[in-house]
Design an enzyme around this catalytic site. Structure first.
Site, PDB file in Angstrom:
ATOM      1  N   HIS A   1       0.823  -1.213   0.103  1.00 30.70           N
ATOM      2  CA  HIS A   1      -0.121   0.003   0.057  1.00 30.70           C
ATOM      3  C   HIS A   1       0.857   1.102   0.152  1.00 30.70           C
ATOM      4  O   HIS A   1       1.708   1.543  -1.107  1.00 30.70           O
ATOM      5  CB  HIS A   1      -0.801   0.041   1.224  1.00 30.70           C
ATOM      6  CG  HIS A   1      -1.967   0.909   1.357  1.00 30.70           C
ATOM      7  ND1 HIS A   1      -2.396   1.747   0.264  1.00 30.70           N
ATOM      8  CD2 HIS A   1      -2.944   1.003   2.472  1.00 30.70           C
ATOM      9  CE1 HIS A   1      -3.431   2.273   0.445  1.00 30.70           C
ATOM     10  NE2 HIS A   1      -3.794   2.127   1.951  1.00 30.70           N
TER      11      HIS A   1
ATOM     12  N   HIS B   1      -2.240  -2.524  -9.789  1.00 29.22           N
ATOM     13  CA  HIS B   1      -3.101  -1.990  -9.033  1.00 29.22           C
ATOM     14  C   HIS B   1      -4.405  -2.818  -9.017  1.00 29.22           C
ATOM     15  O   HIS B   1      -4.908  -3.548 -10.078  1.00 29.22           O
ATOM     16  CB  HIS B   1      -3.468  -0.635  -9.197  1.00 29.22           C
ATOM     17  CG  HIS B   1      -4.103   0.017  -8.226  1.00 29.22           C
ATOM     18  ND1 HIS B   1      -5.424   0.203  -7.957  1.00 29.22           N
ATOM     19  CD2 HIS B   1      -3.543   1.064  -7.427  1.00 29.22           C
ATOM     20  CE1 HIS B   1      -5.551   0.854  -6.945  1.00 29.22           C
ATOM     21  NE2 HIS B   1      -4.533   1.377  -6.558  1.00 29.22           N
TER      22      HIS B   1
ATOM     23  N   ASP C   1       2.878   5.241  -6.822  1.00 26.86           N
ATOM     24  CA  ASP C   1       3.877   5.322  -6.086  1.00 26.86           C
ATOM     25  C   ASP C   1       5.356   4.890  -7.115  1.00 26.86           C
ATOM     26  O   ASP C   1       6.356   5.126  -6.720  1.00 26.86           O
ATOM     27  CB  ASP C   1       4.172   4.108  -5.343  1.00 26.86           C
ATOM     28  CG  ASP C   1       3.114   4.201  -4.063  1.00 26.86           C
ATOM     29  OD1 ASP C   1       3.146   5.234  -3.438  1.00 26.86           O
ATOM     30  OD2 ASP C   1       2.185   3.332  -3.764  1.00 26.86           O
TER      31      ASP C   1
HETATM   32  N1  CMC Z   1       4.954  -7.145 -10.382  1.00 27.93           N
HETATM   33  C1  CMC Z   1       4.926  -8.384 -10.962  1.00 27.93           C
HETATM   34  N2  CMC Z   1       3.794  -8.841 -10.948  1.00 27.93           N
HETATM   35  C2  CMC Z   1       2.652  -8.326 -10.558  1.00 27.93           C
HETATM   36  C3  CMC Z   1       2.623  -7.307  -9.775  1.00 27.93           C
HETATM   37  C4  CMC Z   1       3.587  -6.475  -9.797  1.00 27.93           C
HETATM   38  N3  CMC Z   1       3.908  -5.053  -9.015  1.00 27.93           N
HETATM   39  N4  CMC Z   1       1.542  -7.052  -9.332  1.00 27.93           N
HETATM   40  C5  CMC Z   1       0.836  -7.894  -9.883  1.00 27.93           C
HETATM   41  N5  CMC Z   1       1.301  -8.696 -10.559  1.00 27.93           N
HETATM   42  C6  CMC Z   1       0.756 -10.174 -10.889  1.00 27.93           C
HETATM   43  C7  CMC Z   1       0.602 -11.010  -9.956  1.00 27.93           C
HETATM   44  O1  CMC Z   1       1.713 -12.043  -9.630  1.00 27.93           O
HETATM   45  C8  CMC Z   1      -0.553 -11.839 -10.567  1.00 27.93           C
HETATM   46  O2  CMC Z   1      -0.154 -12.435 -11.492  1.00 27.93           O
HETATM   47  P1  CMC Z   1      -0.762 -14.172 -11.537  1.00 27.93           P
HETATM   48  O3  CMC Z   1      -2.235 -13.827 -12.183  1.00 27.93           O
HETATM   49  O4  CMC Z   1      -0.017 -14.779 -12.685  1.00 27.93           O
HETATM   50  O5  CMC Z   1      -0.717 -14.812 -10.409  1.00 27.93           O
HETATM   51  C9  CMC Z   1      -1.519 -10.695 -11.230  1.00 27.93           C
HETATM   52  O6  CMC Z   1      -0.330  -9.713 -11.686  1.00 27.93           O
HETATM   53  C10 CMC Z   1      -2.403 -10.133 -10.590  1.00 27.93           C
HETATM   54  O7  CMC Z   1      -2.037  -9.626  -9.311  1.00 27.93           O
HETATM   55  P2  CMC Z   1      -2.752  -9.706  -8.023  1.00 27.93           P
HETATM   56  O8  CMC Z   1      -1.496  -9.636  -6.825  1.00 27.93           O
HETATM   57  O9  CMC Z   1      -3.638 -10.563  -7.755  1.00 27.93           O
HETATM   58  O10 CMC Z   1      -3.365  -8.291  -7.837  1.00 27.93           O
HETATM   59  P3  CMC Z   1      -4.041  -7.495  -6.726  1.00 27.93           P
HETATM   60  O11 CMC Z   1      -5.109  -6.576  -7.047  1.00 27.93           O
HETATM   61  O12 CMC Z   1      -4.136  -8.441  -5.502  1.00 27.93           O
HETATM   62  O13 CMC Z   1      -2.715  -6.459  -6.216  1.00 27.93           O
HETATM   63  C11 CMC Z   1      -1.365  -4.587  -5.873  1.00 27.93           C
HETATM   64  C12 CMC Z   1      -2.412  -5.132  -6.256  1.00 27.93           C
HETATM   65  C13 CMC Z   1      -1.140  -3.254  -5.947  1.00 27.93           C
HETATM   66  C14 CMC Z   1      -0.987  -5.270  -4.327  1.00 27.93           C
HETATM   67  C15 CMC Z   1      -0.237  -5.420  -6.540  1.00 27.93           C
HETATM   68  O14 CMC Z   1      -0.207  -5.061  -7.821  1.00 27.93           O
HETATM   69  C16 CMC Z   1       1.280  -5.307  -6.062  1.00 27.93           C
HETATM   70  O15 CMC Z   1       1.939  -5.995  -5.250  1.00 27.93           O
HETATM   71  N6  CMC Z   1       1.892  -4.159  -6.537  1.00 27.93           N
HETATM   72  C17 CMC Z   1       3.342  -3.671  -6.077  1.00 27.93           C
HETATM   73  C18 CMC Z   1       3.057  -3.013  -4.934  1.00 27.93           C
HETATM   74  C19 CMC Z   1       2.597  -1.514  -5.026  1.00 27.93           C
HETATM   75  O16 CMC Z   1       3.247  -0.959  -5.922  1.00 27.93           O
HETATM   76  N7  CMC Z   1       1.741  -1.035  -4.422  1.00 27.93           N
HETATM   77  C20 CMC Z   1       1.223   0.210  -4.431  1.00 27.93           C
HETATM   78  C21 CMC Z   1      -0.398   0.157  -4.836  1.00 27.93           C
HETATM   79  S1  CMC Z   1      -0.660   1.735  -5.398  1.00 27.93           S
HETATM   80  C22 CMC Z   1      -1.046   2.977  -3.813  1.00 27.93           C
HETATM   81  C23 CMC Z   1      -1.668   2.431  -3.088  1.00 27.93           C
HETATM   82  O17 CMC Z   1      -3.094   2.700  -3.329  1.00 27.93           O
HETATM   83  O18 CMC Z   1      -1.713   2.069  -1.881  1.00 27.93           O
END
Ligand code: CMC
Length: 428
Positions: free
Chosen positions: A268, A307, A363
């Site tokens: 986050h 996201h 971010d």
């Molecule tokens: N790098 C590599 N792969 C990713 C990433 C990433 N940053 N984000 C998602 N994926 C992949 C993930 O491995 C999954 O792949 P698969 O379907 O093969 O298993 C797919 O994309 C869907 O990801 P998810 O984890 O199910 O998506 P989510 O909606 O649960 O997570 C997130 C959203 C923001 C937590 C995630 O994209 C992430 O960890 N990003 C990096 C951390 C980050 O930048 N966070 C800041 C968010 S914006 C500020 C805020 O509002 O807090």
């Protein structure tokens, strides 16, 4: 003729049910009438991490993640970033309308005259270890404010709520600056009420021996815009924490501390810090292809990408990318920008990221800007928290005024052991 309803046939019983559809939603509680036996609990929806569950009706922030749209109270984020100030945006979020000139003056006055914190809070901060993470200090001291304002317990009193909101928005920068100064071993700087909200924050961060701190206008404006961009983001993890904890009718300082704790995590608001650590680790553009391969092989994440809601470019990231150059013009370029730009270019062409609709989020570039401003990495989430406090309070206020809201209490699917006899420790 089309009807706003959903017909469900329960194949276990052959019975058919008609559930109303309102705002594209069925009420989860309407599922409870669907039973096999009369004494069944009834059907529930299973939605870990609330991926497809609306927890509230809200009029604060609109996001269309597919089209990359973000609006506060109907106003596009790009217009607010261009034309508004953080305090005006905070007023908009909380009150629902842009203020008139006199309303803004009064709001600004009220925030400005609540910026000081009790001297004991500063002494309390002295008790943290020299290297304490500023976010840990902020979370703890916001919670501690509840002990100074016992009237904050009156959450059903609108006047009391308003006063606490001024205090939270006003004191977050003071606590954040104290946390930063503590980390650096520098004396705390008292608020300067002649400066703007953001100018005063810069003064509390950076003032040294000079009698009066004069903020760099470009930096002051960019930081103010960054606060606007971070001010709200509808039902994200920390807003959900604010609403959930606040639904117990605890005071807003305790609920804000919970929201700060949620924000601290690397998925986050801690992501801005994680991005800079990642860019430092990559070290050079030539190492990017190897890093991308590691991410694709699940040996790490590309921080600042992806996201839950945006499946397109995060509109905040577009504004921030532009702001980066305004900061570089004022204080010099952060060389990490070259790695970030190349990383973005390569990732946006790579099938792994394209198929999963992973784009830069808020971010990805913000940490690079904060670093160029001379701020250390562990202060970045604290800056996010200052801006987001306006949104948390707007969400809290809306939740308390919503007659459909009750204490947050999700259900579970219990898959644990059936009843069993306790076994004495000597017999295990
Ligand atoms: N790098 C590599 N792969 C990713 C990433 C990433 N940053 N984000 C998602 N994926 C992949 C993930 O491995 C999954 O792949 P698969 O379907 O093969 O298993 C797919 O994309 C869907 O990801 P998810 O984890 O199910 O998506 P989510 O909606 O649960 O997570 C997130 C959203 C923001 C937590 C995630 O994209 C992430 O960890 N990003 C990096 C951390 C980050 O930048 N966070 C800041 C968010 S914006 C500020 C805020 O509002 O807090």
């Amino acid at each position: 003729m089309a009807k706003d309803s959903l017909t469900i046939t329960d194949n276990r019983t052959g019975k058919t049910y008609e559930l109303p559809v309102t705002h594209g939603t069925i009420r989860a509680l309407d599922l409870r009438q669907i039973k096999v036996e009369d004494d069944d609990f009834g059907l529930m929806a299973y939605d870990p991490a609330f991926v497809n569950t609306a927890s509230c009706k809200s009029r604060i922030t609109f996001i269309d993640g597919e089209r990359g749209i973000l609006r506060y109270r109907g106003y596009p984020i790009e217009e607010l970033a261009e034309r508004s100030s953080f305090l005006e945006t905070a007023y908009l979020l909380i009150h629902g309308e842009l203020p008139t000139r006199s309303e803004l003056e009064m709001f600004t006055h009220n925030i400005t005259y609540h910026t000081m914190v009790h001297e004991n809070i500063r002494k309390f901060i002295d008790g943290f270890r020299y290297d304490a993470h500023p976010m840990g200090i902020l979370t703890s001291t916001v919670a501690a404010l509840a002990t100074y304002y016992p009237d904050a317990k009156n959450v059903s009193d609108p006047d009391s709520r308003r006063t606490q909101m001024y205090r939270v928005i006003a004191k977050m920068p003071t606590l954040a600056a104290y946390a930063y100064r503590h980390r650096r071993g520098l004396p705390a700087i008292q608020p300067d009420n002649d400066l703007s909200f953001t100018g005063n924050f810069l003064s509390m961060l950076f003032r040294m021996a000079e009698p009066r701190y004069t903020p760099n206008p470009a930096i002051e404006r960019v930081l103010d815009v960054l606060f606007i961009l971070h001010a709200d983001h509808e039902q994200n993890c920390s807003a959900n924490a604010m609403r959930s904890v606040g639904s117990s009718q605890v005071d807003p300082y305790s609920a804000t501390a919970a929201a700060c704790a949620a924000l601290y995590g690397p998925l986050h608001g801690g992501a801005n810090e994680a991005v800079v650590r990642m860019l430092n680790k990559i070290g050079h553009v030539r190492n990017i292809p190897e890093f991308i391969e590691d991410v694709k092989a699940d040996r790490g994440r590309l921080m600042g990408f992806g996201h839950r809601v945006y499946k397109n470019y995060d509109p905040r990231a577009k504004v921030i990318k532009r702001l980066a150059y305004e900061v570089f013009d004022a204080v010099g370029k952060n060389p990490l920008i070259d790695i970030a730009l190349e990383l973005e270019r390569i990732a946006l062409q790579d099938d792994y990221f394209v198929e999963r609709k992973l784009y830069p989020n808020v971010d990805f570039y913000s940490g690079i800007i904060y670093q160029a401003m001379g701020l250390p990495m562990d202060v970045f989430p604290v800056l996010f928290a200052i801006g987001r406090s306006a949104g948390w309070l707007a969400q809290w206020e809306e939740m308390l005024g919503d007659s459909e809201q009750r204490i947050a209490r999700p259900r579970q699917i219990y898959l644990g052991a059936e009843r069993r006899e306790y076994v004495a420790i000597s017999e295990r």
